[in-house]
Design an enzyme around this catalytic site. Structure first.
Site, PDB file in Angstrom:
ATOM      1  N   CYS A  31       0.949  -0.935   0.181  1.00  0.00           N
ATOM      2  CA  CYS A  31      -0.435  -0.203  -0.195  1.00  0.00           C
ATOM      3  C   CYS A  31       0.794   1.485  -0.307  1.00  0.00           C
ATOM      4  O   CYS A  31       2.329   1.227   0.540  1.00  0.00           O
ATOM      5  CB  CYS A  31      -1.056   0.205   1.055  1.00  0.00           C
ATOM      6  SG  CYS A  31      -0.474  -0.050   2.812  1.00  0.00           S
TER       7      CYS A  31
ATOM      8  N   CYS B 272      -2.094   1.095  -3.471  1.00  0.00           N
ATOM      9  CA  CYS B 272      -1.048   1.922  -4.690  1.00  0.00           C
ATOM     10  C   CYS B 272      -0.935   2.015  -6.057  1.00  0.00           C
ATOM     11  O   CYS B 272      -0.536   3.214  -6.876  1.00  0.00           O
ATOM     12  CB  CYS B 272      -0.150   0.716  -3.909  1.00  0.00           C
ATOM     13  SG  CYS B 272       0.674  -0.568  -5.329  1.00  0.00           S
TER      14      CYS B 272
ATOM     15  N   CYS C 241       3.699  -0.025  -8.330  1.00  0.00           N
ATOM     16  CA  CYS C 241       3.687  -0.921  -8.274  1.00  0.00           C
ATOM     17  C   CYS C 241       4.549  -2.562  -8.991  1.00  0.00           C
ATOM     18  O   CYS C 241       3.926  -1.572 -10.514  1.00  0.00           O
ATOM     19  CB  CYS C 241       2.515  -2.432  -7.878  1.00  0.00           C
ATOM     20  SG  CYS C 241       3.911  -3.494  -6.601  1.00  0.00           S
TER      21      CYS C 241
END
Length: 136
Positions: A11, A85, A89
């Site tokens: 996160c 997020c 990523c």
């Protein structure tokens, strides 16, 4: 997947949702799954409401600290679970990506965080049943 699956929870701040998810997975899988968590922009410390909510179910996350998301952590994981997020990523072939749409506990009281905690626990239990069918 290797003999011991690995899961990375991500996160933004690695101070609430991902910490609670990692703690539940470590606790409930009893070492059968390698567990990591990280954040794309880690906070200074763990969310105190998350610490309190997890403490209510007998899991102490007070000693944890937010960690920065690294390429290695993603690449070496079998499953990467993101929690708000976005596109920060990195994506690697062979890694299973899932996004858990969970409310951010930042700035919320323990009452609100309890609901998020319970949702995370249910999702972690389903994940364990998927990754370790013999454990279910």
């Amino acid at each position: 997947m290797t003999s011991k699956p690995s899961v990375l929870f991500v996160c933004v701040h690695n101070a609430g949702r991902s910490q609670m998810a990692a703690a539940f997975l470590a606790h409930l899988a009893r070492g059968a799954i390698e567990v990591r968590s990280a954040g794309s922009a880690p906070a200074e410390s763990i969310n105190p409401a998350a610490v309190a909510a997890m403490g209510e179910v007998g899991i102490d996350i007070a000693g944890q600290s937010p960690k920065v998301l690294t390429f290695d952590a993603v690449e070496s994981s079998d499953v990467v679970i993101t929690m708000g997020c976005g596109d920060t990523c990195p994506v690697f072939p062979g890694v299973s990506y899932r996004d858990w749409d969970l409310q951010d506990p930042a700035g919320k009281g323990v009452e609100a965080v309890r609901l998020i905690r319970d949702e995370i626990r249910a999702r972690v239990e389903a994940l364990i049943a998927e990754l370790l069918p013999a454990h279910a």
